[in-house]
Design an enzyme around this catalytic site. Structure first.
Site, PDB file in Angstrom:
ATOM      1  N   ASP A 104      36.664  42.546 -48.316  1.00 46.51           N
ATOM      2  CA  ASP A 104      35.237  42.232 -48.185  1.00 46.51           C
ATOM      3  C   ASP A 104      34.914  41.848 -46.742  1.00 46.51           C
ATOM      4  O   ASP A 104      35.460  40.881 -46.215  1.00 46.51           O
ATOM      5  CB  ASP A 104      34.897  41.042 -49.101  1.00 46.51           C
TER       6      ASP A 104
ATOM      7  N   TYR B 147      29.757  39.509 -39.814  1.00 46.62           N
ATOM      8  CA  TYR B 147      31.038  38.850 -39.516  1.00 46.62           C
ATOM      9  C   TYR B 147      31.610  39.310 -38.174  1.00 46.62           C
ATOM     10  O   TYR B 147      32.566  38.718 -37.662  1.00 46.62           O
ATOM     11  CB  TYR B 147      32.086  39.097 -40.615  1.00 46.62           C
TER      12      TYR B 147
ATOM     13  N   LYS C 246      28.386  44.671 -45.728  1.00 49.12           N
ATOM     14  CA  LYS C 246      27.029  44.197 -46.066  1.00 49.12           C
ATOM     15  C   LYS C 246      26.067  44.453 -44.923  1.00 49.12           C
ATOM     16  O   LYS C 246      26.429  44.251 -43.755  1.00 49.12           O
ATOM     17  CB  LYS C 246      27.053  42.689 -46.374  1.00 49.12           C
TER      18      LYS C 246
ATOM     19  N   HIS D 261      22.881  41.552 -47.587  1.00 42.37           N
ATOM     20  CA  HIS D 261      23.568  40.253 -47.472  1.00 42.37           C
ATOM     21  C   HIS D 261      22.746  39.093 -48.034  1.00 42.37           C
ATOM     22  O   HIS D 261      23.306  38.144 -48.589  1.00 42.37           O
ATOM     23  CB  HIS D 261      23.921  39.994 -46.003  1.00 42.37           C
TER      24      HIS D 261
HETATM   25  N1  LIG Z   1      27.858  37.117 -49.405  1.00 47.38           N
HETATM   26  C1  LIG Z   1      27.871  35.950 -48.782  1.00 47.38           C
HETATM   27  O1  LIG Z   1      26.833  35.398 -48.404  1.00 47.38           O
HETATM   28  C2  LIG Z   1      29.195  35.270 -48.568  1.00 47.38           C
HETATM   29  C3  LIG Z   1      29.215  33.908 -48.210  1.00 47.38           C
HETATM   30  C4  LIG Z   1      30.462  33.298 -48.027  1.00 47.38           C
HETATM   31  C5  LIG Z   1      31.622  34.032 -48.227  1.00 47.38           C
HETATM   32  N2  LIG Z   1      31.566  35.365 -48.549  1.00 47.38           N
HETATM   33  C6  LIG Z   1      32.804  36.190 -48.735  1.00 47.38           C
HETATM   34  O2  LIG Z   1      33.700  35.479 -49.591  1.00 47.38           O
HETATM   35  C7  LIG Z   1      34.919  35.221 -48.885  1.00 47.38           C
HETATM   36  C8  LIG Z   1      35.530  33.898 -49.350  1.00 47.38           C
HETATM   37  O3  LIG Z   1      34.663  32.824 -49.124  1.00 47.38           O
HETATM   38  P1  LIG Z   1      34.959  31.705 -47.997  1.00 47.38           P
HETATM   39  O4  LIG Z   1      35.554  32.368 -46.810  1.00 47.38           O
HETATM   40  O5  LIG Z   1      33.721  30.926 -47.909  1.00 47.38           O
HETATM   41  O6  LIG Z   1      35.977  30.729 -48.627  1.00 47.38           O
HETATM   42  P2  LIG Z   1      37.209  30.704 -49.621  1.00 47.38           P
HETATM   43  O7  LIG Z   1      37.963  31.950 -49.704  1.00 47.38           O
HETATM   44  O8  LIG Z   1      36.640  30.109 -50.849  1.00 47.38           O
HETATM   45  O9  LIG Z   1      38.088  29.601 -48.865  1.00 47.38           O
HETATM   46  C9  LIG Z   1      38.655  29.846 -47.600  1.00 47.38           C
HETATM   47  C10 LIG Z   1      39.106  28.509 -47.008  1.00 47.38           C
HETATM   48  O10 LIG Z   1      40.091  27.904 -47.851  1.00 47.38           O
HETATM   49  C11 LIG Z   1      41.348  27.815 -47.168  1.00 47.38           C
HETATM   50  N3  LIG Z   1      42.351  28.291 -48.129  1.00 47.38           N
HETATM   51  C12 LIG Z   1      42.567  29.571 -48.535  1.00 47.38           C
HETATM   52  N4  LIG Z   1      43.566  29.633 -49.425  1.00 47.38           N
HETATM   53  C13 LIG Z   1      44.001  28.366 -49.600  1.00 47.38           C
HETATM   54  C14 LIG Z   1      45.029  27.801 -50.377  1.00 47.38           C
HETATM   55  N5  LIG Z   1      45.805  28.544 -51.165  1.00 47.38           N
HETATM   56  N6  LIG Z   1      45.225  26.441 -50.321  1.00 47.38           N
HETATM   57  C15 LIG Z   1      44.457  25.685 -49.517  1.00 47.38           C
HETATM   58  N7  LIG Z   1      43.459  26.167 -48.740  1.00 47.38           N
HETATM   59  C16 LIG Z   1      43.229  27.510 -48.780  1.00 47.38           C
HETATM   60  C17 LIG Z   1      41.214  28.736 -45.968  1.00 47.38           C
HETATM   61  O11 LIG Z   1      41.951  28.252 -44.861  1.00 47.38           O
HETATM   62  P3  LIG Z   1      43.115  29.162 -44.142  1.00 47.38           P
HETATM   63  O12 LIG Z   1      42.483  30.438 -43.676  1.00 47.38           O
HETATM   64  O13 LIG Z   1      43.546  28.265 -43.014  1.00 47.38           O
HETATM   65  O14 LIG Z   1      44.172  29.364 -45.179  1.00 47.38           O
HETATM   66  C18 LIG Z   1      39.727  28.646 -45.652  1.00 47.38           C
HETATM   67  O15 LIG Z   1      39.420  27.499 -44.898  1.00 47.38           O
HETATM   68  C19 LIG Z   1      34.495  35.254 -47.415  1.00 47.38           C
HETATM   69  O16 LIG Z   1      35.593  35.378 -46.554  1.00 47.38           O
HETATM   70  C20 LIG Z   1      33.544  36.420 -47.419  1.00 47.38           C
HETATM   71  O17 LIG Z   1      34.253  37.634 -47.433  1.00 47.38           O
HETATM   72  C21 LIG Z   1      30.362  35.976 -48.746  1.00 47.38           C
END
Ligand SMILES: NC(=O)c1ccc[n+]([C@@H]2O[C@H](COP(=O)([O-])OP(=O)(O)OC[C@H]3O[C@@H](n4cnc5c(N)ncnc54)[C@H](OP(=O)(O)O)[C@@H]3O)[C@@H](O)[C@H]2O)c1
Length: 307
Positions: free
Chosen positions: A46, A51, A80, A120
């Site tokens: 994704d 980004y 997106k 988005h």
């Molecule tokens: N459509 C939208 O508006 C939207 C908004 C937000 C996100 N997204 C998409 O969804 C994806 C995921 O959301 P997100 O990036 O907000 O957050 P997430 O995947 O929920 O969490 C990522 C965070 O958690 C940490 N983490 C990951 N695995 C872990 C584990 N096993 N144990 C402890 N900590 C862990 C990561 O740090 P490290 O990297 O240091 O491990 C990072 O700080 C995004 O990357 C993006 O592709 C879309």
């Protein structure tokens, strides 16, 4: 019987439940992160125009296809449209500039098509329908196998319906035990729209802990998640997995593809291990009681109104 690893998104389009998120991965690091994720078993990536890492993501994809002996059809790639937000001084995209945007994203990624193209966010009332018409055209051009939206409320989707346009195949939204959005999820189910969960790991103290990555709203939440009596710590101990696996597995059991992001190789590997355990019905019922309403990753306004 082996558990289904994909969910039908559109005719002849399957979306893998396990996806790899790339928000906050810099372009220069994205190729390594994405190719390592594919090597670790992720088949769904994704990204997004905003980004600013599509070039790196695309190069990671091509590198992994070569090294793993995979074909493009083995992967599911989402990007997106950044729709533009006049309130932030940006020019909202029209149908025409929407079409150009995906062509530019594809060029940056070095791909001929994406599996899913999303708007988005529903920023611009005047251009939302025009942008959606652009996505409908891009699907006809076979540049996107499926099209959808992100951060759309029921009211925003009803606008598309009222205009007689095809409904989105997916709505990518913040979903985790603290933001379960039951009414929106029920509406999506009734309309055959797949919810894709982002920011599944918000209830972890480590969520976006790097400087500048956090959202102000999560500071108190993190203090709470660190406590030894956190319910997710108890569930992780019970199932012999990490708290992150519990949160991601909850999403999958609800039927949501999930998109964990990590640049830590051990976490990338563990976050992909989501089919070796099941959260029992009693624990799913307890998690259902944990909803706190709106999410925290970002807010695009009142989710009940098509502002
Ligand atoms: N459509 C939208 O508006 C939207 C908004 C937000 C996100 N997204 C998409 O969804 C994806 C995921 O959301 P997100 O990036 O907000 O957050 P997430 O995947 O929920 O969490 C990522 C965070 O958690 C940490 N983490 C990951 N695995 C872990 C584990 N096993 N144990 C402890 N900590 C862990 C990561 O740090 P490290 O990297 O240091 O491990 C990072 O700080 C995004 O990357 C993006 O592709 C879309």
């Amino acid at each position: 019987m082996t558990e289904q690893r994909t969910r039908t998104l559109a005719p002849e389009v399957e979306i893998p439940y396990l996806g790899f998120g790339t928000y906050l991965i810099a372009d220069g690091e994205a190729a390594d992160a994405v190719s390592e994720a594919i090597r670790a078993g992720y088949r769904h990536i994704d990204t997004a125009e905003v980004y600013q890492n599509e070039a790196g993501v695309g190069s990671g994809i091509r590198r992994a296809l070569a090294s793993e002996g995979l074909t493009r059809r083995d992967l599911f790639v989402t990007t997106k449209l950044w729709p533009g937000n006049a309130a932030w001084g940006q020019t909202p995209k029209t149908t025409e500039t929407t079409i150009t945007s995906l062509h530019e994203s594809l060029e940056r990624m070095g791909l001929d098509y994406v599996d899913l193209y999303l708007i988005h966010a529903p920023f611009d009332r005047a251009q939302r329908l025009a942008q959606w018409r652009g996505l409908v055209e891009l699907q006809k051009q076979k540049r996107a196998r499926a099209i959808g939206v992100s951060n759309f409320s029921q009211a925003h989707i009803e606008e598309l319906k009222a205009a007689g346009l095809p409904l989105p195949a997916a709505n990518q939204i913040e979903l985790h035990p603290w933001s379960q959005k039951p009414q929106l999820v029920e509406y999506l189910a009734k309309n055959g729209i797949v919810p894709i969960a982002y920011s599944s790991l918000v209830p972890l103290s480590t969520w976006r802990s790097a400087p500048g990555h956090d959202s102000a709203k999560t500071v108190e939440m993190k203090a709470e998640s660190s406590r030894a009596d956190s319910p997710f710590k108890a569930l992780a101990a019970k199932y012999g997995v990490t708290e992150a696996q519990v949160l991601l597995r909850w999403g999958i059991q609800k039927g949501y593809p999930v998109l964990p992001k990590s640049t830590n190789p051990e976490r990338v590997r563990k976050n992909a291990d989501l089919f070796s355990f099941t959260i029992d019905a009693g624990d799913m019922a307890k998690i259902a009681e944990m909803d706190r309403g709106d999410g925290v990753a970002w807010s695009v306004g009142d989710p009940t109104k098509a502002a």
